[in-house]
Motif scaffolding. Structure first.
Motif, short mmCIF file in Angstrom:
data_model
loop_
_atom_site.label_atom_id
_atom_site.label_comp_id
_atom_site.label_asym_id
_atom_site.label_seq_id
_atom_site.Cartn_x
_atom_site.Cartn_y
_atom_site.Cartn_z
N ALA A 20 7.72 9.77 7.63
CA ALA A 20 7.71 8.32 7.87
C ALA A 20 8.77 7.60 7.07
O ALA A 20 9.36 6.62 7.55
CB ALA A 20 6.32 7.76 7.54
N HIS A 21 9.00 8.06 5.85
CA HIS A 21 10.01 7.46 4.97
C HIS A 21 10.88 8.60 4.42
O HIS A 21 10.58 9.17 3.37
CB HIS A 21 9.36 6.69 3.82
CG HIS A 21 8.39 5.63 4.27
ND1 HIS A 21 8.79 4.42 4.80
CD2 HIS A 21 7.02 5.61 4.29
CE1 HIS A 21 7.74 3.70 5.10
NE2 HIS A 21 6.64 4.39 4.81
N PRO A 22 11.96 8.96 5.12
CA PRO A 22 12.76 10.14 4.73
C PRO A 22 13.30 10.10 3.31
O PRO A 22 13.49 11.16 2.70
CB PRO A 22 13.89 10.15 5.76
CG PRO A 22 13.34 9.42 6.94
CD PRO A 22 12.44 8.37 6.36
N LEU A 23 13.55 8.92 2.76
CA LEU A 23 14.06 8.81 1.39
C LEU A 23 13.03 8.19 0.45
O LEU A 23 13.36 7.89 -0.70
CB LEU A 23 15.35 7.97 1.37
CG LEU A 23 16.54 8.55 2.14
CD1 LEU A 23 17.76 7.65 2.01
CD2 LEU A 23 16.87 9.95 1.65
N GLY A 24 11.81 7.98 0.91
CA GLY A 24 10.78 7.39 0.07
C GLY A 24 10.78 5.88 0.15
O GLY A 24 11.49 5.27 0.96
N THR A 25 9.96 5.27 -0.69
CA THR A 25 9.87 3.80 -0.75
C THR A 25 10.10 3.33 -2.17
O THR A 25 10.01 4.10 -3.13
CB THR A 25 8.49 3.32 -0.26
OG1 THR A 25 7.48 3.87 -1.12
CG2 THR A 25 8.23 3.77 1.17
N ASP A 26 10.38 2.02 -2.32
CA ASP A 26 10.64 1.46 -3.64
C ASP A 26 9.36 0.84 -4.21
O ASP A 26 8.25 1.06 -3.70
CB ASP A 26 11.77 0.43 -3.57
CG ASP A 26 11.43 -0.76 -2.69
OD1 ASP A 26 10.28 -0.84 -2.20
OD2 ASP A 26 12.31 -1.62 -2.49
N ALA A 27 9.50 0.06 -5.27
CA ALA A 27 8.35 -0.47 -5.98
C ALA A 27 7.58 -1.50 -5.17
O ALA A 27 6.43 -1.82 -5.49
CB ALA A 27 8.79 -1.09 -7.31
N LEU A 28 8.19 -2.04 -4.10
CA LEU A 28 7.50 -3.00 -3.23
C LEU A 28 7.08 -2.37 -1.91
O LEU A 28 6.60 -3.08 -1.02
CB LEU A 28 8.40 -4.21 -2.96
CG LEU A 28 8.75 -5.07 -4.17
CD1 LEU A 28 9.67 -6.21 -3.76
CD2 LEU A 28 7.49 -5.62 -4.83
N GLY A 29 7.24 -1.08 -1.76
CA GLY A 29 6.87 -0.40 -0.54
C GLY A 29 7.89 -0.51 0.57
O GLY A 29 7.59 -0.17 1.72
N ALA B 268 0.82 -1.21 0.00
CA ALA B 268 0.00 0.00 0.00
C ALA B 268 0.85 1.27 0.00
O ALA B 268 0.32 2.36 -0.17
CB ALA B 268 -0.92 0.00 1.21
N ALA B 269 2.17 1.10 0.21
CA ALA B 269 3.06 2.26 0.27
C ALA B 269 4.08 2.23 -0.87
O ALA B 269 5.20 2.69 -0.71
CB ALA B 269 3.77 2.30 1.62
N ARG B 270 3.67 1.72 -2.02
CA ARG B 270 4.59 1.60 -3.15
C ARG B 270 4.92 2.98 -3.73
O ARG B 270 4.05 3.82 -3.93
CB ARG B 270 3.98 0.74 -4.26
CG ARG B 270 3.75 -0.71 -3.86
CD ARG B 270 3.07 -1.51 -4.96
NE ARG B 270 3.93 -1.59 -6.14
CZ ARG B 270 3.68 -0.96 -7.28
NH1 ARG B 270 2.60 -0.19 -7.39
NH2 ARG B 270 4.49 -1.11 -8.31
N LEU B 271 6.23 3.22 -3.95
CA LEU B 271 6.73 4.42 -4.64
C LEU B 271 6.25 5.71 -3.99
O LEU B 271 5.90 6.68 -4.66
CB LEU B 271 6.35 4.40 -6.13
CG LEU B 271 6.88 3.21 -6.95
CD1 LEU B 271 6.37 3.29 -8.37
CD2 LEU B 271 8.40 3.18 -6.92
N LEU B 272 6.24 5.72 -2.65
CA LEU B 272 5.87 6.94 -1.95
C LEU B 272 7.04 7.92 -1.97
O LEU B 272 8.20 7.52 -1.82
CB LEU B 272 5.49 6.63 -0.51
CG LEU B 272 4.18 5.88 -0.28
CD1 LEU B 272 3.95 5.65 1.21
CD2 LEU B 272 3.01 6.65 -0.89
N PRO B 273 6.77 9.22 -2.11
CA PRO B 273 7.86 10.20 -2.08
C PRO B 273 8.39 10.37 -0.66
O PRO B 273 7.79 9.89 0.31
CB PRO B 273 7.17 11.48 -2.57
CG PRO B 273 5.74 11.30 -2.23
CD PRO B 273 5.46 9.83 -2.36
N PRO B 274 9.53 11.04 -0.51
CA PRO B 274 10.10 11.24 0.84
C PRO B 274 9.12 11.95 1.77
O PRO B 274 8.41 12.87 1.37
CB PRO B 274 11.34 12.11 0.57
CG PRO B 274 11.73 11.78 -0.84
CD PRO B 274 10.43 11.53 -1.57
N SER B 275 9.09 11.48 3.01
CA SER B 275 8.20 12.04 4.03
C SER B 275 8.84 11.79 5.39
O SER B 275 9.91 11.20 5.50
CB SER B 275 6.81 11.39 3.95
OG SER B 275 6.90 10.00 4.19
#
Length: 615
Positions: free
Chosen positions: A364-373, A355-362
């Motif tokens: 919660a995820h300072p560098l973002g997420t990859d294609a598998l979240g 549900a968190a695939r390819l999220l931009p930096p935030s």
């Protein structure tokens, strides 16, 4: 020496062709099955179909019978027919070779221009005796750390798709060469320029340069002579670079859909199509030998008289101090890298959240997420030690191997020329056939071909050291081989090889990454920087942060490597267990058990005459 080099070329060429010829039998899979799948994509062929392919190709006769048959046909101008397409091999290989040569020429021009721009500051200041601080080397470090496949994707997207300046795919003539040439030439030029920039201060510190300045000669004359003095030590690094622009440009050729020799070699190796692979390997070997001979001739044209006459002084080491801003830059890069790695180690690199695939930096995820979240910061941090650790081991093994082979100058030239032509991908397929896909199998593949730059550099420096006046004086005073090795050869060669190894550390990471991307190295889901780049490359336009994070980490590592290369060379100079005569002094026998030196001032006029800069 020429006979030894020729023998080395013949032996290395024969062994390389024999190893390539055994690839289908070493792979652990039935060659007939691989060829049949490449022909028709049939996943479940019948035993009768496999027997028909074996009989048609004569696979039961073994690899050496095929090699002898191919060589016999080659003597008649027939390189055989493709096992997959059934078409003659020679026309498709010559066509691919012509495309690769065109691409290589453009990339070589970019390489030389970038190298000249990087060393321009040192040349300008050194020729005017104003070189008091080292350059930061940041531009060279950033360009050298750029992955070629990532740079190719970016150039194809911006220059080809968005702006439409040049074709982004296919081969339509010289205009199709521009973007791939920049993708190949920018990192290579940064590497060559960094080596040249580090060697130039020593040339400007020689007695002849000081004499020219005191005589009021034009700075452009001093600059030209200093570049001529330094180039012979850097030229051997062009050999692996030139060959890599042809056989090692596989990723760039695939991204731009270029029908070059590197892509043909890879496709043939994966399909176990032996005749095209053998012929492409032969073309690469001939190219490597020819490039080696041309570079050697150019080297002798620059310093040949001094080499033959034993009148080549050693380049004096001149460690230049850094500015405070450079120390701050290096410290900032080190702190940033440590913070990123430390924060990443506190997170789970394997947690998948679709549900968190390819999220931009935030937050919660300072560098973002990859294609598998998966969290990119976690994967970057956990992959740091493994990536840098394997790269350091590979670089050390390659440097030591190249140093040992390069110092055996009678036969190392031919061996280096031939082995530098073997693409890392083909070496990876050979090692994977023996060890299976793993990170250490990929490391072994890189070691098989990665020693060639260090061997070429070591051989050139040893040859120059043998022509120096202080070594001839040592020989005349009765110095034996162990003494010459410890007191002369190693101090002349080791610092430069160490600097080269540290500079090439990010490149080693990228080569390991390319093998992992092809399934020959680190396997998923292990976190590794090269794999992060490979996995994020398809999403460059949609989610650029997936490649910016590992690319930024590589740039930080490259800046630290550029800074550490000078420090490593300086430590080697200081603690190498040797004490050399002062540059410019000429040792003479003064009496029983004593030794004196002639001051360098007496030699300055002769040195200026030798380099054509007097009055």
């Amino acid at each position: 020496m020429r006979r030894g080099a020729a023998a080395g070329r013949l032996v290395a060429g024969a062994l390389l062709l024999a190893a390539v010829s055994m690839l289908p039998w070493l792979s652990g899979t039935d060659p007939a099955l691989t060829v049949l799948r490449a022909r028709s994509a049939d996943q479940d062929p019948t035993p009768e179909q496999l027997d028909t392919v074996r009989e048609q190709l004569g696979l039961d006769s073994g690899p050496f019978a095929h090699l002898l048959q191919w060589l016999a046909g080659l003597a008649r101008g027939d390189a055989g027919t493709s096992w997959v397409s059934g078409e003659p091999v020679l026309p498709q290989v010559t066509s691919a070779f012509a495309v690769s040569l065109t691409l290589m020429s453009g990339a070589l021009v970019v390489t030389l221009v970038v190298a000249a721009l990087i060393s321009a500051r040192t040349v300008r200041l050194g020729s005017r005796r104003r070189l008091h601080h080292r350059g930061a080397g940041t531009a060279a470090a950033v360009l050298a750390a750029l992955p070629k496949f990532l740079l190719a994707s970016l150039l194809a997207l911006v220059g080809g798709v968005w702006l439409g300046w040049f074709p982004s795919s296919g081969w339509q003539g010289p205009q199709s060469m521009v973007l791939p040439a920049f993708a190949l030439g920018l990192p290579s030029g940064a590497m060559i320029g960094g080596l040249l920039d580090q060697a130039l201060p020593a040339a400007f510190n020689e007695p002849w340069a000081r004499t020219c300045h005191s005589l009021g000669l034009a700075p452009r004359l001093v600059a030209r002579r200093a570049v001529r003095r330094t180039l012979p030590g850097v030229l051997p690094q062009l050999l692996p670079t030139v060959v890599a622009l042809v056989g090692g440009a596989v990723a760039v050729e695939k991204i731009f859909n270029i029908p070059g020799l590197g892509r043909l070699s890879l496709d043939s190796a994966l399909a176990q199509d032996l005749p095209p692979l053998q012929t492409a390997t032969l073309f690469l070997v001939l190219l490597g030998v020819l490039a080696g001979l041309l570079l050697q001739a150019l080297r002798y044209a620059l310093i040949g008289p001094a080499l033959r006459g034993g009148a080549l002084p050693a380049l004096p080491a001149r460690p230049l101090p850094r500015r405070r801003s450079q120390y701050l830059l290096v410290a900032a890069c080190a702190v940033a890298l440590c913070v990123v790695v430390g924060a990443g180690l506190l997170r789970d690199p394997l947690q998948v959240d679709t549900a968190a695939r390819l999220l931009p930096p935030s937050w919660a995820h300072p560098l973002g997420t990859d294609a598998l979240g998966r969290d990119l910061l976690a994967r970057l941090g956990h992959g740091a030690l493994r990536t840098t650790g394997v790269a350091v081991v590979v670089a050390a093994v390659c440097a030591v191997t190249g140093l040992l082979i390069g110092m055996a100058t009678r036969w190392s030239a031919g061996l280096t020329e031939v082995m530098s032509t073997l693409p890392a991908v083909v070496a990876g397929l050979l090692t994977t056939a023996l060890t299976g896909p793993s990170v250490w199998g990929a490391a072994l593949a890189v070691c098989l071909v990665g020693w060639t730059p260090y061997a070429a550099q070591s051989a050139a420096l040893v040859e120059q050291e043998r022509a120096s006046g202080h070594l001839l004086a040592s020989v005349s005073l009765g110095a034996g081989a162990p003494h010459r090795l410890r007191r002369h050869y190693l101090p002349a060669v080791l610092p430069a090889v160490v600097r080269n190894a540290v500079l090439r550390l990010p490149t080693t990471v990228l080569v390991l990454a390319s093998l992992g991307f092809l399934g020959l190295g680190e396997q998923p889901p292990t976190a590794e920087w090269g794999r992060l780049l490979s996995e994020g490359q398809p999403y460059l336009e949609l989610a650029p942060w997936t490649v910016l994070a590992p690319a930024g980490a590589l740039i930080l590592l490259s800046v630290l490597a550029m800074s550490g290369s000078t420090s490593a060379g300086r430590v080697t100079d200081r603690h190498g267990g040797v004490r050399r005569i002062r540059p410019g002094d000429v040792p003479v026998r003064a009496g029983a058990g004593t030794r004196e030196t002639v001051p360098a001032a007496r030699e300055e006029g002769a040195l200026a005459d030798r380099f054509g800069t007097a009055g």
